[in-house]
Design an enzyme around this catalytic site. Structure first.
Site, PDB file in Angstrom:
ATOM      1  CG  ASP A  37      -2.072  -0.843   1.156  1.00  0.00           C
ATOM      2  OD1 ASP A  37      -2.343  -1.308   0.049  1.00  0.00           O
ATOM      3  OD2 ASP A  37      -2.742  -1.038   2.178  1.00  0.00           O
ATOM      4  CE  LYS A  59      -6.151   5.283  -1.254  1.00  0.00           C
ATOM      5  NZ  LYS A  59      -7.217   5.166  -0.561  1.00  0.00           N
ATOM      6  CG  MET A 173      -8.071   7.191   7.582  1.00  0.00           C
ATOM      7  SD  MET A 173      -9.045   5.885   6.827  1.00  0.00           S
ATOM      8  CE  MET A 173      -9.694   5.056   8.281  1.00  0.00           C
TER       9      MET A 173
HETATM   10  N1  SAH Z   1      -3.891   0.136   9.462  1.00  0.00           N
HETATM   11  C1  SAH Z   1      -3.306   1.418   9.748  1.00  0.00           C
HETATM   12  C2  SAH Z   1      -4.313   2.539   9.570  1.00  0.00           C
HETATM   13  C3  SAH Z   1      -4.835   2.690   8.182  1.00  0.00           C
HETATM   14  S1  SAH Z   1      -5.920   4.050   7.983  1.00  0.00           S
HETATM   15  C4  SAH Z   1      -2.708   1.412  11.145  1.00  0.00           C
HETATM   16  O1  SAH Z   1      -2.928   0.480  11.922  1.00  0.00           O
HETATM   17  O2  SAH Z   1      -1.955   2.324  11.458  1.00  0.00           O
HETATM   18  C5  SAH Z   1      -4.798   5.334   7.474  1.00  0.00           C
HETATM   19  C6  SAH Z   1      -4.643   6.359   8.573  1.00  0.00           C
HETATM   20  O3  SAH Z   1      -3.697   5.893   9.527  1.00  0.00           O
HETATM   21  C7  SAH Z   1      -4.079   7.676   8.129  1.00  0.00           C
HETATM   22  O4  SAH Z   1      -5.110   8.502   7.598  1.00  0.00           O
HETATM   23  C8  SAH Z   1      -3.546   8.247   9.410  1.00  0.00           C
HETATM   24  O5  SAH Z   1      -4.587   8.765  10.195  1.00  0.00           O
HETATM   25  C9  SAH Z   1      -3.044   6.998  10.104  1.00  0.00           C
HETATM   26  N2  SAH Z   1      -1.604   6.809   9.940  1.00  0.00           N
HETATM   27  C10 SAH Z   1      -0.972   5.789   9.340  1.00  0.00           C
HETATM   28  N3  SAH Z   1       0.370   5.900   9.436  1.00  0.00           N
HETATM   29  C11 SAH Z   1       0.593   7.041  10.137  1.00  0.00           C
HETATM   30  C12 SAH Z   1       1.753   7.712  10.607  1.00  0.00           C
HETATM   31  N4  SAH Z   1       2.985   7.237  10.354  1.00  0.00           N
HETATM   32  N5  SAH Z   1       1.596   8.850  11.307  1.00  0.00           N
HETATM   33  C13 SAH Z   1       0.373   9.339  11.570  1.00  0.00           C
HETATM   34  N6  SAH Z   1      -0.749   8.750  11.163  1.00  0.00           N
HETATM   35  C14 SAH Z   1      -0.657   7.619  10.462  1.00  0.00           C
END
Ligand code: SAH
Length: 517
Positions: A37, A59, A173
């Site tokens: 991803d 994307k 998000m």
């Molecule tokens: N499965 C992922 C979340 C996917 S949804 C998890 O467990 O982290 C995608 C959202 O995750 C983004 O919009 C943001 O809010 C958050 N996110 C993912 N990586 C991040 C990071 N390094 N720093 C801050 N927010 C992050």
């Protein structure tokens, strides 16, 4: 039809490769097919084997994503071909990662799977921002909530319940809907003074955080243009973020470093600088490939000299392929330039008799001669690159030591990862003179490729034999491992810093002492 492969649904953590689980790392390093991803960063993709088939279904914001049904179809199709598939997702696959939907599809197709949990960004970004997600004095529960809006642009949240929980609220998000979220919480009775934080690119070296209250966080975020990926934390625990800010206080925090090195090998410097807080961009300027050669008869030689880990690997690959093993070297003295070369020998159960104090071929010859470890009665075989630097041979000639040289591998330059602008770096590090040359060629090649593309002309592929162009490197701050490397960097006009010893550790200490002031 053959047996189908297995799909590993792997959580890759929040982006910092140090936060991969041991199992995730092993699967990544052995992967055949990887489906990944957008949130998987360059550093983690860099751990994949060259040979892995890499399918990017992510994307960039604003572009069309690969639809979920299409991703499901790719997973099934690759597994049916008999490949084991590593499905890499940011954070944890089940925390807003649609992992469940992919498993349902695999079950329908009768494909075996395993799930490897990952560290979710929800807690990792908080930890790297100095925010404990629970604390007995401030919050006894933790809630992870999606801030993703429905098609009509509305958030479907029960704000009254969220406020009554009195716990730490973590919204993923949520950037696009920040105004709605804050309004909802305030209307449901949360205090405008409630502490909150936005964390952008959590756990990555360029992580940023904005601390504020419900009343002012939106304008603070707008002033600093916080971008995705970011998460929003609401709760009293955010008031600890300054006090607990260990990440922001790392000694090299905020420093940008370009680590120029050979392909794959020698990540140690880059990793160590990264752990000290620096934002390190790896630039593998050179790749090597073993040459075809006949195994030499070792009888005339007393001593074998390996000048690099690549040379060790190339020689032993050939030796093993010829049905031999390390007993062929029985009775020979072994000399190795540099600790990495010595480590490479150790892989084959061998310990060098001599490693010079400098990472330099010339030093090897001078020190061995100086210590009477070499006499004209010896005969050396140098196992090295096709493109040798002359120092070692010259020093042996001067000492009257006979030797032969065998090219066991060759080096070629690659400019694939060239970052373009070099001016933005606080340091450019070089662990070998060939890396300086490599950077110069990369820059030249990148420039001529850009020019050729602009002119729509066919692109010439540069090899080590292509004459090097010299773009302007004057004044760029170079940290060089040793004198030969430094000399090369000075020739390009760089401003050179040389550590007291020619080792990686000494390079690291040099930067630490500069920034400890
Ligand atoms: N499965 C992922 C979340 C996917 S949804 C998890 O467990 O982290 C995608 C959202 O995750 C983004 O919009 C943001 O809010 C958050 N996110 C993912 N990586 C991040 C990071 N390094 N720093 C801050 N927010 C992050």
């Amino acid at each position: 039809m053959g047996k189908s492969g297995k799909v590993y649904l792997v959580g890759a953590g929040p982006g910092n490769p140090d936060l991969l689980t041991v199992k995730a790392k092993a699967l990544i390093e052995g992967a055949q097919v990887v489906v990944y991803d957008r949130l998987i960063g360059r550093e983690i993709i860099g751990l994949l084997p060259e040979t892995a088939c890499k399918i990017n279904v992510g994307k960039e914001a604003g572009h069309h994503p690969v639809p979920q049904e299409e991703i499901n179809r790719i997973l099934v199709e690759e597994a049916l071909k008999g490949h084991d598939v590593v499905r890499l997702k940011g954070g944890d696959s089940f925390v807003f990662g649609r992992g469940g939907e992919e498993l349902e599809e695999l079950i329908r197709a009768g494909i075996a799977f395993e799930v490897v949990p990952g560290i979710t960004s929800a807690i990792a970004a908080a930890a790297y921002a100095g925010i404990p997600v629970t604390h007995r004095d401030y919050a006894s529960s933790l809630h992870i909530i999606t801030g993703h809006r429905k098609k009509d642009g509305k958030l479907d949240l029960d704000y009254g319940s969220l406020v009554r929980l009195k716990g730490t609220l973590i919204f993923l998000m949520s950037l696009a809907a920040l105004d709605q979220l804050i309004e909802g919480l305030l209307e449901a009775g949360m205090s405008p003074d409630m502490d909150c934080a936005l964390i952008e690119n959590g756990t990555r070296p360029y992580q940023r955080k904005v601390l504020g209250t419900l009343a002012n966080i939106e304008s603070l975020a707008a002033a600093q243009t916080v971008v995705s990926p970011a998460l929003f934390i609401v709760g009293r625990v955010c008031s600890l973020a300054d006090q607990f800010d260990w990440f922001g206080r790392l000694p090299l925090k905020g420093r940008r470093i370009l680590a120029v090195q050979h392909q794959k090998t020698g990540r140690r410097l880059a990793e160590a600088l990264g752990r000290l807080g620096a934002e390190v961009r790896l630039l593998p300027v050179m790749q090597t490939r073993p040459l075809a050669f006949d195994l030499p008869d070792l009888t005339p030689y007393t001593t074998l000299v390996f000048t690099s880990a690549n040379g060790v690997d190339a020689y032993f690959q050939q030796l093993l392929a010829a049905g031999q093993d390390c007993r062929l070297l029985a009775g020979k003295k072994l000399a190795a330039v540099g600790s990495q070369t010595a480590e490479a020998l150790a892989k084959y159960g061998l310990r060098p008799d001599f490693v010079p104090s400098f990472f330099q071929g010339e030093a090897l010859a001078r020190e061995m001669i100086g210590e009477n470890r070499l006499t004209p009665a010896d005969r050396l075989l140098l196992l090295q690159a096709k493109e040798v630097s002359p120092g070692l041979g010259q020093a042996l000639d001067e000492g009257g030591i006979p030797y032969d040289s065998l090219a066991v591998y060759e080096t070629f330059y690659n400019h694939r990862d060239f970052p373009g602008d070099l001016a933005g770096y606080d340091w450019i590090t070089f662990t070998a003179a060939s890396c300086v040359e490599g950077l110069a060629r990369c820059a030249a090649e990148a420039a001529s490729t850009a020019a050729a593309e602009a002119a729509d002309a066919p692109i010439a592929v540069a090899t080590a034999a292509t004459p090097a162009l010299r773009p302007d490197f004057s004044g760029l701050p170079a940290l060089c491992i040793g004198p030969t490397t430094a000399e090369k960097a000075r020739q390009l006009g760089m401003k050179v810093t040389l550590p007291p010893q020619a080792t990686i550790d000494s390079m690291i200490d040099t930067l630490l002492s500069i920034y400890a002031m």
